[in-house]
Design a protein around this motif. Structure first.
Motif, PDB file in Angstrom:
ATOM      1  N   ILE A  73      64.099  -6.329  99.224  1.00 50.87           N
ATOM      2  CA  ILE A  73      64.964  -6.066  98.083  1.00 50.87           C
ATOM      3  C   ILE A  73      64.048  -5.803  96.894  1.00 50.87           C
ATOM      4  CG2 ILE A  73      66.985  -7.339  98.886  1.00 50.87           C
ATOM      5  CD1 ILE A  73      65.960  -9.797  97.455  1.00 50.87           C
ATOM      6  N   LYS A  74      64.544  -5.112  95.896  1.00 52.29           N
ATOM      7  CA  LYS A  74      63.694  -4.776  94.750  1.00 52.29           C
ATOM      8  C   LYS A  74      63.186  -6.026  94.053  1.00 52.29           C
ATOM      9  CE  LYS A  74      65.408  -0.261  93.465  1.00 52.29           C
ATOM     10  NZ  LYS A  74      66.011   0.540  92.420  1.00 52.29           N
ATOM     11  N   GLU A  75      64.080  -6.949  93.847  1.00 54.03           N
ATOM     12  CA  GLU A  75      63.754  -8.143  93.094  1.00 54.03           C
ATOM     13  C   GLU A  75      64.608  -9.291  93.605  1.00 54.03           C
ATOM     14  OE1 GLU A  75      64.132  -8.818  88.560  1.00 54.03           O
ATOM     15  OE2 GLU A  75      63.144  -6.891  88.819  1.00 54.03           O
ATOM     16  N   ILE A  76      64.099 -10.487  93.499  1.00 58.73           N
ATOM     17  CA  ILE A  76      64.892 -11.651  93.866  1.00 58.73           C
ATOM     18  C   ILE A  76      66.011 -11.777  92.829  1.00 58.73           C
ATOM     19  CG2 ILE A  76      64.870 -14.157  94.094  1.00 58.73           C
ATOM     20  CD1 ILE A  76      61.922 -13.888  94.985  1.00 58.73           C
ATOM     21  N   ASP A  77      67.242 -11.897  93.307  1.00 58.25           N
ATOM     22  CA  ASP A  77      68.409 -11.991  92.434  1.00 58.25           C
ATOM     23  C   ASP A  77      68.665 -13.458  92.081  1.00 58.25           C
ATOM     24  OD1 ASP A  77      71.017 -12.088  91.343  1.00 58.25           O
ATOM     25  OD2 ASP A  77      71.703 -10.418  92.573  1.00 58.25           O
ATOM     26  N   LEU A  78      68.410 -13.816  90.834  1.00 55.54           N
ATOM     27  CA  LEU A  78      68.570 -15.205  90.402  1.00 55.54           C
ATOM     28  C   LEU A  78      70.009 -15.699  90.562  1.00 55.54           C
ATOM     29  CD1 LEU A  78      66.329 -15.530  87.213  1.00 55.54           C
ATOM     30  CD2 LEU A  78      66.005 -16.619  89.429  1.00 55.54           C
ATOM     31  N   LYS A  79      70.967 -14.810  90.435  1.00 56.71           N
ATOM     32  CA  LYS A  79      72.374 -15.210  90.579  1.00 56.71           C
ATOM     33  C   LYS A  79      72.632 -15.686  92.009  1.00 56.71           C
ATOM     34  CE  LYS A  79      77.069 -13.574  89.621  1.00 56.71           C
ATOM     35  NZ  LYS A  79      77.764 -13.867  90.839  1.00 56.71           N
ATOM     36  N   ILE A  80      72.150 -14.928  92.986  1.00 53.29           N
ATOM     37  CA  ILE A  80      72.321 -15.324  94.387  1.00 53.29           C
ATOM     38  C   ILE A  80      71.585 -16.629  94.658  1.00 53.29           C
ATOM     39  CG2 ILE A  80      71.731 -14.721  96.787  1.00 53.29           C
ATOM     40  CD1 ILE A  80      72.231 -11.780  95.993  1.00 53.29           C
TER      41      ILE A  80
END
Length: 149
Positions: A73-80
């Motif tokens: 993924i492009k970036e780790i999603d802090l929301k997830i």
């Protein structure tokens, strides 16, 4: 005892420590400390290394012998991540205070993870994976498989 696969993966690509450290943008001394287990790898670097090698984080960290190819993924999603960190605490049916004490951290630190203010530190990521058999790939939003096999 769980052994990370940094050396094994690096040698598969036929890099020495200094070469791989340069590739990921750290000093060779820091990388050597990670590979020897003398220092904990930051969470974002764990993701970077797993992505570079194209392997699942659970495999890289030595939690499983099942080697999977991941779609980065492009970036780790802090929301997830924050939702999953909160779900872990709820799985234990513990209050923020009780769970924070279990992990020997402050309420405000764990709350910051649950609200997505900061990314979970790798030391806590490793600990919750160990105590609950959770997948690090799931926690970081890379996989939908909650538990390791």
């Amino acid at each position: 005892m769980r052994k990370m696969r940094l050396e094994e993966l690096r040698e598969e690509k036929e890099y020495n420590k200094k070469e791989f450290a340069t590739i990921i943008g750290v000093s060779d001394s820091i990388y050597s400390r990670w590979e020897s287990g003398k220092e904990i790898i930051p969470t974002r670097r764990i993701y970077q290394i797993a992505t570079y090698y194209g392997v699942n984080i659970d495999y890289l960290l030595g939690f499983t012998s099942k080697r999977l190819t991941i779609n980065p993924i492009k970036e780790i999603d802090l929301k997830i991540v924050s939702e999953r960190v909160k779900e872990i605490r709820n799985d234990f049916k513990e209050t923020l205070r009780t769970f924070s004490n279990r992990l020997n951290t402050s309420n405000s630190t764990w709350s910051a993870y649950e609200t997505g203010k900061v990314l979970i530190l790798s030391a806590f990521l490793l600990e919750v994976c160990e105590i609950g058999n959770y997948s690090a790939d799931w926690i970081l939003g890379i996989s939908n498989e909650k538990y390791r096999e």
